[in-house]
Design an enzyme around this catalytic site. Structure first.
Site, mmCIF file in Angstrom:
data_model
loop_
_atom_site.group_PDB
_atom_site.id
_atom_site.type_symbol
_atom_site.label_atom_id
_atom_site.label_comp_id
_atom_site.label_asym_id
_atom_site.label_seq_id
_atom_site.Cartn_x
_atom_site.Cartn_y
_atom_site.Cartn_z
ATOM 1 N N HIS A 1 31.983 -17.036 1.076
ATOM 2 C CA HIS A 1 33.296 -17.600 0.763
ATOM 3 C C HIS A 1 34.385 -16.751 1.398
ATOM 4 O O HIS A 1 34.350 -15.525 1.331
ATOM 5 C CB HIS A 1 33.528 -17.648 -0.751
ATOM 6 C CG HIS A 1 34.893 -18.150 -1.110
ATOM 7 N ND1 HIS A 1 35.209 -19.493 -1.127
ATOM 8 C CD2 HIS A 1 36.040 -17.496 -1.434
ATOM 9 C CE1 HIS A 1 36.478 -19.643 -1.452
ATOM 10 N NE2 HIS A 1 36.999 -18.453 -1.640
ATOM 11 N N ASP B 1 38.526 -25.253 -13.905
ATOM 12 C CA ASP B 1 39.301 -24.587 -12.857
ATOM 13 C C ASP B 1 40.372 -25.514 -12.300
ATOM 14 O O ASP B 1 41.511 -25.083 -12.075
ATOM 15 C CB ASP B 1 38.380 -24.116 -11.731
ATOM 16 C CG ASP B 1 39.162 -23.484 -10.593
ATOM 17 O OD1 ASP B 1 39.840 -22.464 -10.845
ATOM 18 O OD2 ASP B 1 39.121 -24.000 -9.466
ATOM 19 N N ARG C 1 48.534 -23.262 -13.526
ATOM 20 C CA ARG C 1 48.999 -22.003 -12.927
ATOM 21 C C ARG C 1 50.051 -22.268 -11.851
ATOM 22 O O ARG C 1 51.004 -21.508 -11.704
ATOM 23 C CB ARG C 1 47.818 -21.236 -12.320
ATOM 24 C CG ARG C 1 46.891 -20.606 -13.342
ATOM 25 C CD ARG C 1 45.559 -20.229 -12.722
ATOM 26 N NE ARG C 1 45.732 -19.327 -11.596
ATOM 27 C CZ ARG C 1 44.852 -19.187 -10.613
ATOM 28 N NH1 ARG C 1 43.731 -19.888 -10.621
ATOM 29 N NH2 ARG C 1 45.088 -18.341 -9.634
ATOM 30 N N SER D 1 38.519 -18.132 -10.762
ATOM 31 C CA SER D 1 38.587 -19.436 -10.104
ATOM 32 C C SER D 1 37.593 -19.502 -8.951
ATOM 33 O O SER D 1 36.795 -20.450 -8.844
ATOM 34 C CB SER D 1 40.009 -19.685 -9.587
ATOM 35 O OG SER D 1 40.072 -20.858 -8.797
ATOM 36 N N LYS E 1 33.345 -21.396 -9.080
ATOM 37 C CA LYS E 1 32.878 -22.444 -8.154
ATOM 38 C C LYS E 1 31.647 -21.979 -7.378
ATOM 39 O O LYS E 1 30.723 -22.759 -7.137
ATOM 40 C CB LYS E 1 34.003 -22.839 -7.194
ATOM 41 C CG LYS E 1 35.155 -23.552 -7.878
ATOM 42 C CD LYS E 1 36.104 -24.177 -6.895
ATOM 43 C CE LYS E 1 37.017 -23.178 -6.221
ATOM 44 N NZ LYS E 1 38.102 -22.698 -7.091
#
Length: 433
Positions: free
Chosen positions: A82, A161, A168, A183, A187
């Site tokens: 990621h 999320d 947020r 967050s 995932k």
């Protein structure tokens, strides 16, 4: 249990229990806790932070709010990657084939992008007929067969999320390390991989502008991974200037292919090799880092990584001929060079603004509903440290409209050229594991 008491406890800097965090996530996703109380807790977390234990509980409660992907039918250690985002960041399309060609399964679930250019799925749409809408069974079969497949994220992963991020976004609590870390990691954990390599960006084109903040975020995410039994490590890399040369969806696919042919930009190649190496090492901790790095380089040299990309494209319905003929990718009508106004050395390229110059052409989304033009974008000919002569092209704009003055102005304004050469900052800043 009352939400009032949970808010008060966190406001006063005390540690929330697993039960209190479950009460919050469960209540908010089921809409029994109102937004104003959820907002109050988010602000308390923003100011007071969270302990490692709280952060692990929050992440797993978010994971359990929706579907969790079971990849146990895939043989071997599944390693995911990621990136926290940036400009010209096309590493997934380079490292996934490299790692797969070394026998490590990459079961990649990607999303679309909001910003300078599209996400991985948007880039893949530039490949004629490529399909990322596969059944989970087909996805698993392809990874077992080819060691590689990339599909779209299911809409049922981590609904908590999605709800919390929307809140947020309107309560000025986006830039909170515990909330960002939970967050991202929720995932990744829900997607079912056994190990995760994180590329955490720092600099003007990154979410984290400050290196110290980027390191804090990386540490938080690595700690979450370890606390739930997922081997995780993070590379901190610079995003002070765009990564590679191409900014734009089809242009980035072309650059990924060139990199797998051994002809890619130096910085993009360097980072791709490092990320690939770490992914292989997570799957095979018994390997030597030095030998693994050489193996990764060899997969580029011998063409096996490029063939892995071709195989993935073909088996997902796409035209594999693009690997040999990039002109089969979407092509822009116009190419316009951006000349330097003075001679000297490039000392700074404001990554965010250079990325915005591509978005103005249609390469990215300013809003969720915006339609991306897959053919357009910017290709840089000069990077920080390069010599440039007055009138020489510093970039080429690829456009489907003739009026690109706004993009030209941005590139010129945010590419700083000085008489004296300055030291180029390191691309890879640190590793946290």
């Amino acid at each position: 249990m009352r939400m009032y008491d949970v808010i008060e406890k966190k406001r006063d800097g005390k540690e929330l229990t697993k039960e209190e965090i479950h009460f919050f996530i469960d209540g908010y996703t089921n809409q029994t806790i109102p937004e104003y109380q959820a907002s109050a807790l988010l602000m308390a977390i923003y100011y007071q932070g969270m302990t490692d234990e709280e952060l692990a509980h929050l992440t797993m409660e978010m994971v359990q709010s929706g579907e969790q992907i079971d990849l146990s039918a895939i043989e071997g250690v599944k390693v995911d990657k990621h990136s926290t985002g940036g400009v010209g960041d096309t590493t997934t399309l380079i490292i996934a084939p490299i790692v797969a060609s070394l026998g490590v399964p990459v079961a990649k679930m990607s999303g679309r992008g909001l910003g300078h250019t599209g996400g991985t799925l948007d880039k893949l749409e530039a490949i004629p007929n490529f399909s990322f809408e596969l059944s989970q069974q087909t996805f698993i079969e392809l990874v077992n067969k080819d060691k590689l497949s990339v599909i779209g994220q299911t809409g049922n992963i981590v609904p908590a999320d999605k709800m919390l991020y929307g809140l947020r976004d309107v309560t000025a609590t986006v830039n909170s390390i515990p909330l960002i870390a939970s967050s991202i990691m929720s995932k990744k954990i829900a997607s079912g991989s056994d190990a995760i390599v994180l590329d955490v960006k720092a600099g003007s084109g990154a979410f984290m502008k400050d290196v110290h903040q980027a390191k804090d975020l990386a540490r938080a995410m690595v700690q979450i991974g370890k606390s739930v039994g997922i081997d995780t490590r993070a590379i901190i890399s610079s995003m002070e200037q765009p990564l590679g040369s191409a900014i734009g969806n089809a242009l980035e696919i072309k650059e990924a292919i060139e990199t797998l042919q051994g002809r890619g930009p130096e910085d993009l190649t360097e980072l791709s090799i490092e990320l690939s190496t770490q992914m292989v090492l997570l799957a095979h901790p018994e390997y030597s880092p030095e030998e693994t790095r050489e193996q990764v380089k060899e997969q580029i040299t011998n063409g096996k990584a490029l063939e892995a990309l071709r195989t993935m494209i073909v088996h997902q319905g796409g035209n594999g001929d693009i690997v040999d003929d990039v002109s089969l990718l979407p092509q822009a009508k116009y190419t316009i060079d951006v000349p330097a106004d003075t001679s000297g050395f490039v000392t700074h390229m404001e990554a965010h603004e250079i990325g915005t110059s591509a978005m103005l052409l249609g390469a990215g989304r300013a809003t969720k509903d915006a339609v991306i033009d897959l053919a357009v974008g910017v290709v840089l000919h000069k990077k920080v440290g390069d010599r440039v002569e007055k009138g020489e092209s510093i970039a080429t704009i690829y456009a489907n409209e003739k009026d690109v003055q706004a993009s030209i102005d941005k590139i010129k304004q945010f590419t700083v050229i000085k008489e004296e050469k300055e030291q180029t900052p390191p691309l890879i800043i640190d590793m946290i594991q």
